[in-house]
Design a protein around this motif. Structure first.
Motif, PDB file in Angstrom:
ATOM      1  N   ASN A  96       0.825  -1.206   0.000  1.00 38.64           N
ATOM      2  CA  ASN A  96       0.000   0.000   0.000  1.00 38.64           C
ATOM      3  C   ASN A  96       0.864   1.263   0.000  1.00 38.64           C
ATOM      4  N   PHE A  97       1.827   1.350  -0.919  1.00 35.37           N
ATOM      5  CA  PHE A  97       2.769   2.463  -0.971  1.00 35.37           C
ATOM      6  C   PHE A  97       2.083   3.796  -1.210  1.00 35.37           C
ATOM      7  N   ARG A  98       1.106   3.847  -2.072  1.00 30.48           N
ATOM      8  CA  ARG A  98       0.443   5.104  -2.429  1.00 30.48           C
ATOM      9  C   ARG A  98      -0.263   5.742  -1.241  1.00 30.48           C
ATOM     10  N   GLU A  99      -0.764   4.918  -0.336  1.00 30.82           N
ATOM     11  CA  GLU A  99      -1.469   5.454   0.829  1.00 30.82           C
ATOM     12  C   GLU A  99      -0.548   6.334   1.668  1.00 30.82           C
ATOM     13  N   VAL A 100       0.704   5.910   1.849  1.00 30.89           N
ATOM     14  CA  VAL A 100       1.655   6.698   2.633  1.00 30.89           C
ATOM     15  C   VAL A 100       1.834   8.070   2.016  1.00 30.89           C
ATOM     16  N   GLY A 101       2.057   8.108   0.711  1.00 32.69           N
ATOM     17  CA  GLY A 101       2.255   9.388   0.036  1.00 32.69           C
ATOM     18  C   GLY A 101       1.036  10.282   0.108  1.00 32.69           C
ATOM     19  N   ALA A 102      -0.145   9.709  -0.044  1.00 30.62           N
ATOM     20  CA  ALA A 102      -1.375  10.505   0.003  1.00 30.62           C
ATOM     21  C   ALA A 102      -1.594  11.096   1.388  1.00 30.62           C
ATOM     22  N   VAL A 103      -1.415  10.285   2.420  1.00 26.56           N
ATOM     23  CA  VAL A 103      -1.593  10.768   3.787  1.00 26.56           C
ATOM     24  C   VAL A 103      -0.538  11.816   4.102  1.00 26.56           C
ATOM     25  N   ALA A 104       0.711  11.540   3.738  1.00 29.10           N
ATOM     26  CA  ALA A 104       1.801  12.479   4.023  1.00 29.10           C
ATOM     27  C   ALA A 104       1.626  13.790   3.272  1.00 29.10           C
ATOM     28  N   ALA A 105       1.184  13.731   2.020  1.00 30.19           N
ATOM     29  CA  ALA A 105       0.978  14.961   1.247  1.00 30.19           C
ATOM     30  C   ALA A 105      -0.097  15.823   1.906  1.00 30.19           C
ATOM     31  N   ALA A 106      -1.153  15.199   2.395  1.00 30.04           N
ATOM     32  CA  ALA A 106      -2.209  15.960   3.078  1.00 30.04           C
ATOM     33  C   ALA A 106      -1.665  16.596   4.354  1.00 30.04           C
ATOM     34  N   LYS A 107      -0.882  15.856   5.114  1.00 28.59           N
ATOM     35  CA  LYS A 107      -0.290  16.396   6.335  1.00 28.59           C
ATOM     36  C   LYS A 107       0.725  17.485   5.992  1.00 28.59           C
ATOM     37  N   ALA A 108       1.477  17.300   4.904  1.00 30.82           N
ATOM     38  CA  ALA A 108       2.466  18.298   4.479  1.00 30.82           C
ATOM     39  C   ALA A 108       1.783  19.604   4.115  1.00 30.82           C
ATOM     40  N   ALA A 109       0.610  19.524   3.515  1.00 28.35           N
ATOM     41  CA  ALA A 109      -0.134  20.742   3.172  1.00 28.35           C
ATOM     42  C   ALA A 109      -0.425  21.553   4.425  1.00 28.35           C
TER      43      ALA A 109
END
Length: 134
Positions: free
Chosen positions: A49-62
């Protein structure tokens, strides 16, 4: 959301992304690896589930970028200018809604998600205490 033409992030953009992270501060970025939602996503990486990490992190990064906007504003404008093909002056003169849309589009782009997908598990492993390995 207003769509702005942006090129994909490339390896040449990594320096700017690291400069933005540096301007924000290592404590804010390190906190991403400790966030429960990201930790849970990282723990599920074994299931592919690699994409989930990036999606969650991008939202937190925003959220981190918004909190630290003044620290990284010039760097964000430089990056937006680079990915849109506009000048920094054009970016600065954009309407507030257009500028917000560009920031959102950048932070939620697949390239940004991929950036965090690749780096956060590494950062989490690096910040884990040596005692947790035993």
């Amino acid at each position: 959301m207003k769509q702005v033409n942006m090129r994909e992030l490339t390896a040449e953009d990594m320096g700017m992304l690291f400069d933005i992270a540096s301007a924000i501060g290592s404590d804010e970025i390190a906190a991403l690896t400790e966030d429960p939602a990201i930790a849970a996503a990282i723990s599920r990486l074994g299931s592919g589930n690699f994409r989930e990490v990036g999606a969650v992190a991008a939202a937190k990064a925003a959220a981190i970028i918004i909190r630290n906007y003044r620290k990284c504003e010039p760097l964000l404008r430089q990056l937006l200018a680079s990915v849109t093909g506009k000048s920094e002056a054009e970016i600065a003169k954009s309407g507030a809604g257009t500028y917000a849309a560009m920031l959102r589009q950048l932070v939620t782009s697949q390239g940004m998600k991929d950036f965090f997908t690749e780096l956060l598990p590494f950062a989490a492993a690096e910040t884990a205490s040596p005692d947790s390995a035993s």
